[in-house]
Design an enzyme around this catalytic site. Structure first.
Site, mmCIF file in Angstrom:
data_model
loop_
_atom_site.group_PDB
_atom_site.id
_atom_site.type_symbol
_atom_site.label_atom_id
_atom_site.label_comp_id
_atom_site.label_asym_id
_atom_site.label_seq_id
_atom_site.Cartn_x
_atom_site.Cartn_y
_atom_site.Cartn_z
ATOM 1 C CG ASN A 1 4.620 -6.883 0.153
ATOM 2 O OD1 ASN A 1 3.622 -6.289 -0.205
ATOM 3 N ND2 ASN A 1 5.828 -6.558 -0.256
ATOM 4 C CD1 TRP B 1 8.803 -0.364 5.489
ATOM 5 C CD2 TRP B 1 10.284 1.078 6.317
ATOM 6 N NE1 TRP B 1 9.140 -0.791 6.746
ATOM 7 C CE2 TRP B 1 10.048 0.073 7.286
ATOM 8 C CE3 TRP B 1 11.184 2.096 6.641
ATOM 9 C CZ2 TRP B 1 10.662 0.071 8.529
ATOM 10 C CZ3 TRP B 1 11.790 2.097 7.886
ATOM 11 C CH2 TRP B 1 11.537 1.095 8.813
ATOM 12 C CG ASP B 2 6.016 -3.364 -0.073
ATOM 13 O OD1 ASP B 2 4.948 -3.324 0.549
ATOM 14 O OD2 ASP B 2 6.105 -3.774 -1.253
ATOM 15 C CG ASP C 1 8.799 -1.902 -6.425
ATOM 16 O OD1 ASP C 1 8.590 -3.015 -5.900
ATOM 17 O OD2 ASP C 1 8.148 -0.878 -6.119
ATOM 18 C CG ASP C 2 10.546 -7.231 -4.513
ATOM 19 O OD1 ASP C 2 11.699 -7.524 -4.180
ATOM 20 O OD2 ASP C 2 9.535 -7.893 -4.184
ATOM 21 C CG ASP D 1 0.002 -3.514 -4.426
ATOM 22 O OD1 ASP D 1 0.741 -2.532 -4.243
ATOM 23 O OD2 ASP D 1 0.289 -4.664 -4.056
HETATM 24 C C1 DGJ Z 1 3.760 -4.743 -2.950
HETATM 25 C C2 DGJ Z 1 3.772 -3.303 -3.331
HETATM 26 O O1 DGJ Z 1 2.597 -2.698 -2.969
HETATM 27 C C3 DGJ Z 1 4.053 -3.202 -4.826
HETATM 28 O O2 DGJ Z 1 3.951 -1.879 -5.242
HETATM 29 C C4 DGJ Z 1 5.419 -3.741 -5.075
HETATM 30 O O3 DGJ Z 1 6.365 -2.942 -4.432
HETATM 31 C C5 DGJ Z 1 5.514 -5.180 -4.580
HETATM 32 N N1 DGJ Z 1 5.056 -5.304 -3.224
HETATM 33 C C6 DGJ Z 1 6.924 -5.691 -4.676
HETATM 34 O O4 DGJ Z 1 7.090 -6.896 -4.110
#
Ligand code: DGJ
Length: 742
Positions: A473, A470-471, A359-360, A541
């Site tokens: 945020n 692919w996020d 992940d990130d 999340d």
């Molecule tokens: C938001 C995502 O929904 C999480 O699962 C995770 O990938 C974080 N971002 C990482 O910054």
């Protein structure tokens, strides 16, 4: 052919035995909307369902005349589908029938995701051309009826066909006039980590709506609206639904007028939209899907699930079994190195997990969420031998390797932002609002999409990557396109969404074997538009099993289980602090695309045994969960809200898995008879407790051979009280497996 044109009545009847849509060209040339819903016999005139006798509108201003694509300023005072200003600034429009075409199959929508057919036999399409003579505005209204589905796809193309330019202000994808208002509107509302809660409102005179103006579709409201009759439930009764195949700002609205008729409209959100059309240029709306059912909300879900899973999702992963994955986010957050990742992957592999997702935090110098977005270069401090090396160590274990990206974003602390500060969305002379310390790149600009396509492609080509998360945020603030003229700023949001689609398209074209999962802080962009590119999405999340009961229940109204990422995470849960048994967490997450979001090296031996058993259980029933039919049985939003139940039935109906949940335990609980659905009444099913539940006394009354008729009519008996409810505690879950034996 499922589309009938009766020239004498000037009537179109789209009918496939599952639903009917009837349109009529009125005497004045406007296009009327006579019926949408239950299948009606073809070969008949229904013109009496429209205004009768019809003598034009001159003396009928404000009457509830049902239209297929209503416009303002000429006597219809309800919400319009189309608002456009001509060269003189006037917005009155009178659309009149010009001609129509009926063709087999379904044409694609230019630049926009849409449902599709694989053969022309799967659908027929009617295109009705309407024109407003004074402005020269032309509309092509498209109606596709699927041969074997209770669904119709609608979209519209607006063309400035006269000598003058036009400014579009509202362009809905669908508008439907219904003859009464005896409906309850069902929507999906929520927030981050609390997405897709079912919200119901009875229609009353006036407007009820849900919308997004955030640049993405869906944590607060989903681009989905259903209407059900007050007596309609999950399994019976009439219901209609409207879904927008779109990932940006939207409006879903129902208006009840003074005469008790209802207009529903769905499309791009008008307040944040405008589009300038030079002469000869056209604009195409996103597609809307309208479904109808007389088998309750469950019937709608059946139609939408199959359509979205089989004819909206596309590509090599559409039909393939989706891997059971483990994601390192909640295990490590930003704090990891290659050995830590490989240790997680190795243990996960020993437990049967098939895909490891990094992940990130793997790029730039990202030790927290305040830097490096945009710098898609591996962080050699954490992964000294590069991404390829760690990916190979994982794939050598026999697992797939997946990677997280957030291409639409840039951190102020990044080389990309230092090089191209103007690529971040903002209004010149005005401070940008930050959110999660990040800014949004303007994907409405082709050079930004070109750059991202190259930068992400370089990463994807650098390692054996089989999956991408692919996020996205944050929401868009200070919307402004530097590349757009001041009078075209209304185009900003839609151009952004088109840029996202274009980037997806290019990456999928270059890397067709990669499985894409979309995500926007969980479910902030869980919509049909995304499903056309990424067949699965990170539902929320929030991985707390109890909150997930609600989130997954709501999400499943329109979306199939094959699209809903659902993971088991550690306790106390990172979003709610709740402690639930690991069996309960799995029993909820099974009803989706299953995976883990925890550190398996930190599990006890007993928990590891549980995980191994869960993984093998899901693998055994994967087809049922990912391609079967899902039935919601007891709702967390209605009735006894602490008691929830749902089930998935295998595509061939020879087996099923039932999930039964009790959120808070109760002394002297009522006896539950859970009536199952989707079984063969005549068949005999062997019922057993799922997983290690065979020795659980609560299960025993149910274990044995039962007829489908009994299970569907008398139900599964859940009698907790007689079996020492006190020992069961809160957050109880049990799975039942049904196998057809006769
Ligand atoms: C938001 C995502 O929904 C999480 O699962 C995770 O990938 C974080 N971002 C990482 O910054």
């Amino acid at each position: 052919m499922t589309i009938e044109w009766r020239a004498d009545d000037r009537q179109f009847h789209l009918a496939n035995g599952r639903l009917s849509l009837i349109l009529r060209v009125y005497e004045d040339g406007s296009l009327g909307h006579l019926h949408l819903g239950a299948p009606l016999p073809t070969g008949r005139s229904y013109r009496h369902l429209g205004p009768d006798p019809f003598e034009g509108f001159s003396n009928r201003v404000g009457d509830p005349v049902p239209f297929a694509y209503p416009t303002p300023g000429t006597g219809d005072f309800r919400v319009p589908a189309l608002v456009a200003a001509g060269a003189d600034g006037a917005t009155a429009l009178s659309l009149r029938y010009r001609d129509h075409r009926i063709t087999a199959g379904k044409p694609p929508l230019d630049g926009l995701p849409s449902t599709y057919t694989e053969t022309d036999a799967e659908a027929d399409t009617l295109v009705v051309a309407l024109v407003d003579e004074p402005t020269g505005l032309e509309v092509d209204l498209r109606f596709t009826i699927f041969t074997d589905r209770a669904a119709i796809a609608r979209s519209a193309t607006i063309r400035a066909a006269g000598v003058a330019a036009l400014d579009l202000r509202t362009v809905m994808s669908v508008s439907v006039d219904l003859p009464d208002a005896d409906w309850v509107m069902v929507g999906l509302a929520g927030a981050w980590a609390r997405e897709a809660h079912v919200v119901e409102r009875a229609l009353v005179p006036g407007r009820l709506s849900s919308s997004s103006t955030r640049g993405v579709s869906s944590a607060q409201h989903n681009p989905f609206l259903a209407l059900r009759r007050p007596t309609t439930g999950e399994a019976a009764g009439e219901a209609l639904s409207f879904s927008l195949v779109y990932s940006g700002n939207f409006l879903a609205e129902a208006e009840v007028d003074a005469f008790g008729t209802t207009r529903v409209r769905l499309g791009i959100e008008p307040e944040t939209f405008g589009w300038h059309l030079e002469p000869g240029v056209s604009f195409t709306t996103p597609e809307a899907i309208v479904a109808w059912s007389d088998a309750g909300l469950g019937g709608l879900s059946d139609t939408l699930h199959a359509l979205f899973r089989d004819r909206l999702a596309r590509g090599r992963w559409r039909d393939r079994p989706r891997p059971i994955l483990i994601n390192n986010w909640e295990a490590t957050y930003f704090d990891f190195d290659a050995d830590r990742l490989v240790a997680i992957a190795r243990t996960a592999h020993e437990l049967g997990i098939e895909l490891f997702v990094l992940d990130d935090g793997w790029f730039g110098h990202r030790d927290s969420d305040d830097s490096s977005l945009g710098d898609w270069v591996v962080d050699r401090r954490k992964l000294p031998d590069g991404l390829g090396a760690v990916a190979e160590r994982v794939t050598e274990l026999g697992m797939g390797f997946g990677l997280w990206i957030e291409p639409e974003m840039v951190s102020a602390d990044s080389d990309l932002f230092r090089a191209h500060p103007d690529w971040a969305i903002g209004v010149p002379g005005r401070a940008r609002t930050e959110s999660r310390q990040q800014l949004v790149l303007d994907l409405g600009r082709p050079e930004v999409v070109d750059h991202l396509a190259d930068a992400i492609s370089a990463i994807l080509a650098s390692a054996p990557i089989s999956y991408i998360k692919w996020d996205m945020n944050r929401y868009v603030t200070e919307p402004y396109g530097l590349g757009l003229a001041p009078d075209r700023q209304g185009e900003f949001f839609h151009r952004y969404v088109l840029g996202v689609y274009e980037l997806y398209r290019r990456l999928i074209e270059r890397f067709p074997d990669i499985l894409f999962e979309s995500c926007a802080s969980g479910g902030a962009r869980f919509d049909p538009g995304m499903l056309a590119f990424a067949p699965q999405a990170w539902t929320s999340d929030d991985t707390d099993a109890i909150e997930r009961l609600r989130i997954q229940w709501g999400t499943s109204l329109p979306y199939p289980l094959s699209s809903m990422g659902a993971h088991v995470s550690a306790v106390p849960n990172h979003q709610t602090g709740r402690i639930t048994p690991i069996g309960t967490r799995a029993a909820v997450a099974f009803f989706g695309v299953f995976g883990y979001e925890l550190d398996p090296t930190a599990l006890s031996d007993a928990e590891r045994a549980d995980v191994a058993a869960q993984v093998s259980f899901y693998a055994r029933h994967r087809e049922t969960f990912q391609r079967g039919r899902f039935h919601r049985l007891e709702s967390p939003f209605a009735g006894r809200r602490d008691e929830v139940a749902w089930m998935a039935v295998a595509p061939d109906a020879t087996s099923a898995v039932v999930g039964v949940y009790r959120i808070l335990n109760q002394p002297s609980p009522e006896v539950r008879h859970i009536r199952l659905r989707g079984l063969d009444r005549e068949a005999i099913y062997r019922v057993s407790g799922g997983l290690a539940a065979e020795d659980d006394i609560v299960v025993r009354p149910n274990v044995g051979e039962r007829t489908g008729a009994e299970l569907m009519s008398a139900g599964l008996l859940i009698d907790l009280e007689r079996h020492d409810a006190a020992t069961l505690g809160d957050f109880w879950a049990r799975l039942f497996v049904l196998e057809r034996v006769g």
